[in-house]
Design a protein around this motif. Structure first.
Motif, PDB file in Angstrom:
ATOM      1  N   SER A   1       0.838  -1.203   0.000  1.00 23.40           N
ATOM      2  CA  SER A   1       0.000   0.000   0.000  1.00 23.40           C
ATOM      3  C   SER A   1       0.871   1.251   0.000  1.00 23.40           C
ATOM      4  CB  SER A   1      -0.933   0.006   1.217  1.00 23.40           C
ATOM      5  OG  SER A   1      -0.181  -0.146   2.397  1.00 23.40           O
ATOM      6  N   SER A   2       2.196   1.026   0.190  1.00 25.91           N
ATOM      7  CA  SER A   2       3.169   2.113   0.088  1.00 25.91           C
ATOM      8  C   SER A   2       4.501   1.478  -0.287  1.00 25.91           C
ATOM      9  CB  SER A   2       3.283   2.873   1.415  1.00 25.91           C
ATOM     10  OG  SER A   2       3.789   2.012   2.416  1.00 25.91           O
ATOM     11  N   THR A   3       5.474   2.319  -0.663  1.00 26.60           N
ATOM     12  CA  THR A   3       6.771   1.792  -1.071  1.00 26.60           C
ATOM     13  C   THR A   3       7.882   2.643  -0.464  1.00 26.60           C
ATOM     14  OG1 THR A   3       7.208   3.149  -3.025  1.00 26.60           O
ATOM     15  CG2 THR A   3       5.710   1.296  -3.312  1.00 26.60           C
ATOM     16  N   ALA A   4       9.118   2.178  -0.639  1.00 26.96           N
ATOM     17  CA  ALA A   4      10.274   2.941  -0.156  1.00 26.96           C
ATOM     18  C   ALA A   4      10.374   4.276  -0.895  1.00 26.96           C
ATOM     19  CB  ALA A   4      11.547   2.130  -0.356  1.00 26.96           C
ATOM     20  N   GLU A   5       9.951   4.271  -2.169  1.00 26.84           N
ATOM     21  CA  GLU A   5       9.885   5.528  -2.918  1.00 26.84           C
ATOM     22  C   GLU A   5       8.555   6.202  -2.593  1.00 26.84           C
ATOM     23  OE1 GLU A   5      11.152   5.873  -6.970  1.00 26.84           O
ATOM     24  OE2 GLU A   5      11.985   3.868  -6.963  1.00 26.84           O
ATOM     25  N   HIS A   6       8.546   7.524  -2.556  1.00 31.28           N
ATOM     26  CA  HIS A   6       7.337   8.226  -2.094  1.00 31.28           C
ATOM     27  C   HIS A   6       6.455   8.734  -3.234  1.00 31.28           C
ATOM     28  CE1 HIS A   6       8.891   7.872   1.900  1.00 31.28           C
ATOM     29  NE2 HIS A   6       9.992   8.519   1.583  1.00 31.28           N
ATOM     30  N   THR A   7       6.945   8.679  -4.466  1.00 34.30           N
ATOM     31  CA  THR A   7       6.145   9.219  -5.566  1.00 34.30           C
ATOM     32  C   THR A   7       5.831   8.180  -6.634  1.00 34.30           C
ATOM     33  OG1 THR A   7       8.160   9.932  -6.695  1.00 34.30           O
ATOM     34  CG2 THR A   7       7.058  11.554  -5.302  1.00 34.30           C
ATOM     35  N   ARG A   8       6.709   7.196  -6.783  1.00 35.44           N
ATOM     36  CA  ARG A   8       6.554   6.195  -7.850  1.00 35.44           C
ATOM     37  C   ARG A   8       6.430   4.820  -7.212  1.00 35.44           C
ATOM     38  NH1 ARG A   8      11.068   7.147 -10.156  1.00 35.44           N
ATOM     39  NH2 ARG A   8      10.214   8.717 -11.542  1.00 35.44           N
ATOM     40  N   ALA A   9       5.406   4.080  -7.586  1.00 44.38           N
ATOM     41  CA  ALA A   9       5.198   2.752  -7.012  1.00 44.38           C
ATOM     42  C   ALA A   9       5.366   1.675  -8.079  1.00 44.38           C
ATOM     43  CB  ALA A   9       3.806   2.656  -6.398  1.00 44.38           C
ATOM     44  N   TYR A  10       6.249   0.727  -7.800  1.00 46.73           N
ATOM     45  CA  TYR A  10       6.410  -0.426  -8.683  1.00 46.73           C
ATOM     46  C   TYR A  10       5.404  -1.485  -8.263  1.00 46.73           C
ATOM     47  CZ  TYR A  10      10.714   1.607 -10.438  1.00 46.73           C
ATOM     48  OH  TYR A  10      11.624   2.439 -11.037  1.00 46.73           O
ATOM     49  N   ILE A  11       4.674  -2.001  -9.238  1.00 45.75           N
ATOM     50  CA  ILE A  11       3.638  -2.986  -8.948  1.00 45.75           C
ATOM     51  C   ILE A  11       3.967  -4.285  -9.674  1.00 45.75           C
ATOM     52  CG2 ILE A  11       1.197  -3.557  -9.210  1.00 45.75           C
ATOM     53  CD1 ILE A  11       0.571  -0.638  -8.981  1.00 45.75           C
TER      54      ILE A  11
ATOM     55  N   LYS B   1      -5.497   1.466  -3.954  1.00 44.88           N
ATOM     56  CA  LYS B   1      -4.963   1.725  -2.603  1.00 44.88           C
ATOM     57  C   LYS B   1      -3.804   2.699  -2.662  1.00 44.88           C
ATOM     58  CE  LYS B   1      -6.216  -2.596  -0.287  1.00 44.88           C
ATOM     59  NZ  LYS B   1      -5.693  -3.903   0.167  1.00 44.88           N
ATOM     60  N   LEU B   2      -2.957   2.546  -3.656  1.00 44.09           N
ATOM     61  CA  LEU B   2      -1.815   3.451  -3.806  1.00 44.09           C
ATOM     62  C   LEU B   2      -2.275   4.872  -4.120  1.00 44.09           C
ATOM     63  CD1 LEU B   2       0.468   0.955  -5.730  1.00 44.09           C
ATOM     64  CD2 LEU B   2       1.060   2.022  -3.545  1.00 44.09           C
ATOM     65  N   VAL B   3      -3.337   4.982  -4.929  1.00 48.41           N
ATOM     66  CA  VAL B   3      -3.919   6.302  -5.218  1.00 48.41           C
ATOM     67  C   VAL B   3      -4.410   6.945  -3.925  1.00 48.41           C
ATOM     68  CG1 VAL B   3      -5.849   7.505  -6.319  1.00 48.41           C
ATOM     69  CG2 VAL B   3      -4.541   5.823  -7.619  1.00 48.41           C
ATOM     70  N   GLU B   4      -5.078   6.154  -3.091  1.00 54.10           N
ATOM     71  CA  GLU B   4      -5.579   6.663  -1.803  1.00 54.10           C
ATOM     72  C   GLU B   4      -4.436   7.183  -0.934  1.00 54.10           C
ATOM     73  OE1 GLU B   4      -7.824   3.629   0.145  1.00 54.10           O
ATOM     74  OE2 GLU B   4      -9.290   3.460  -1.499  1.00 54.10           O
ATOM     75  N   ASN B   5      -3.269   6.565  -1.091  1.00 56.34           N
ATOM     76  CA  ASN B   5      -2.097   6.969  -0.299  1.00 56.34           C
ATOM     77  C   ASN B   5      -1.245   8.018  -1.004  1.00 56.34           C
ATOM     78  OD1 ASN B   5      -2.690   5.393   1.944  1.00 56.34           O
ATOM     79  ND2 ASN B   5      -1.686   3.602   1.093  1.00 56.34           N
ATOM     80  N   GLY B   6      -1.790   8.596  -2.081  1.00 52.52           N
ATOM     81  CA  GLY B   6      -1.156   9.749  -2.697  1.00 52.52           C
ATOM     82  C   GLY B   6      -0.261   9.496  -3.889  1.00 52.52           C
TER      83      GLY B   6
END
Length: 438
Positions: A137-147, A183-188
């Motif tokens: 639901s979150s990643t080490a990077e704060h703007t880009r999420a690898y899925i 979920k990632l969208v919800e978390n920004g």
């Protein structure tokens, strides 16, 4: 509260799985601390792509045990999957978790704490069709999420151990992917990268699913502003595929097409399933539907049997394609692969010379690509602040994945904002300067 520390080695899929294990630990009541600190549990997500990766994996395992001899050291991932017997003999390892078993992390730790006996959770990865159910639901990077949307590979390139470490192609249910994006969208998060061990194979094991259909569904999710694709197989770049994705406003025109060699004879020995003509045609299709897209690649120099003539063919091909960026690797013998048993291995000094030649070519092509954008308007997604020679910049990437900096005179830009501007000049070897448009 018990403390857990994680260390990731290797690819973006590994990074995703490390984030997913961190999520499991948090949900299990653990406090996550940096790997450099004393923790109750250490998890090393290992890599095995080269012999050097194996060695780095072992080093991090021993580093963890040295940091806290009383702590639980868990080795998971590709190294333990391909070198189980070696891992069993390693006294620094308390728990071994093979691929497709990371989702059971918490129950495995609990079993160890009860028995105080070494735990080994390992399956024959080549005999499963099950996709491992991990999520973030979150990643080490704060703007880009690898899925991660896919695991495993059926290609068996002659230099590669990964099919033995990751098994056959297994795809994630598209609804699970879409739910994770929401979920990632919800978390920004505004940007997602669809990734996998062999991303182009997504859906071949599912009914009525493929990568194109998945991309279209992700594009429909409100709140996501950018979609990037991980490394692609050249053969997926067809007229139909590219025309379809070019109509999607959120797709970033940056394509990583793995090449490995620009010589057909070398490609045959590598067991790559395309020719240079087919590869070039894919690049031409991309440039037909996208204006000046970023096309990046990987190249291996000094593959067994690579003659000077074959190397020169590769060099000429790289210039002809005119990549925006290239990652150059010297061939490294990997025990357990067909290439390791081949004759005519190339001397290290020759590999170094060839590598240096291509690195120089890469710098030239990359500079020319960045220069082609000077004076043009673009946008970047702000990722982090950078102080360069006393000047504060906010930095991010264009859609084409060119790193860009914008002067933060008013200090008004927060990370995760999309900023529009005009490209003014090249600021450093790998970064352009953007003038903000107010």
């Amino acid at each position: 509260m018990k403390k857990a520390a994680l260390h990731n080695l290797g690819c973006k899929v590994n990074a995703y799985e490390t984030d997913a294990m961190q999520k499991l630990l948090k949900e299990g009541g653990y406090e996550i601390v940096p790997f450099s600190e004393v923790a109750d549990v250490y998890i090393i997500n290992t890599c095995s792509v080269t012999n050097m990766a194996d060695r780095k994996s072992r080093q991090m395992i021993h580093k963890a045990k040295k940091k806290n001899p009383e702590g639980i050291v868990i080795a998971t991932g590709c190294y333990v999957q391909t070198s189980l017997e070696d891992a069993k003999k390693d006294l620094a390892i308390d728990i071994i978790i093979g691929n497709n078993k990371k989702c059971e992390l918490i129950s495995i730790i609990e079993a160890y704490e009860k028995s105080k006996e070494e735990q080994i959770e390992y399956i024959d990865i080549n005999s499963t069709n099950e996709y491992e159910g991990l999520s973030i639901s979150s990643t080490a990077e704060h703007t880009r999420a690898y899925i991660k949307v896919q695991d495993g590979c059926n290609q068996f390139c002659s230099y590669c151990i990964i099919p033995y470490a990751r098994g056959r192609v297994r795809s994630r249910n598209s609804e699970e992917v879409l739910e994770e994006v929401r979920k990632l969208v919800e978390n920004g998060y505004k940007e997602v990268v669809l990734t996998g061990i062999h991303l182009s194979s997504y859906g071949i094991d599912l009914e009525e699913e493929n990568l194109l259909k998945l991309i279209i569904k992700v594009n429909e999710i409100e709140g996501i502003e950018r979609i990037r694709l991980g490394s692609l197989e050249p053969r997926i770049i067809t007229e139909e595929f590219v025309e379809s994705i070019s109509s999607l406003e959120k797709i970033c025109p940056h394509f990583h097409l793995s090449l490995q060699s620009g010589c057909d004879e070398t490609l045959k020995r590598m067991n790559r399933h395309y020719t240079t003509d087919e590869y070039l045609e894919g690049c031409n299709i991309l440039r037909k539907y996208f204006e000046n897209p970023g096309i990046t690649t990987d190249v291996i120099v000094g593959f067994p049997g690579e003659t000077e003539e074959e190397f020169n063919s590769t060099k000429e091909f790289l210039e002809k394609v005119h990549f925006s960026e290239m990652h150059i690797f010297k061939y490294s013998k990997r025990k357990g692969t067909k290439a390791a048993e081949m004759v005519n291995h190339i001397a290290e000094d020759i590999k170094t010379r060839r590598s240096n030649e291509l690195i120089r070519l890469e710098k030239k092509l990359n500079k020319e690509y960045m220069e082609s954008y000077i004076g043009k308007e673009t946008e970047i997604l702000i990722e982090e602040e950078l102080n360069l020679n006393g000047i504060v910049y906010q930095t991010g990437h264009t859609k084409e994945y060119i790193k860009a900096a914008v002067e933060d005179f008013e200090n008004e830009m927060d990370s995760n904002q999309i900023i529009k501007g005009k490209i003014k000049k090249i600021l450093t070897d790998k970064m352009i300067l953007l003038t903000k448009i107010h």
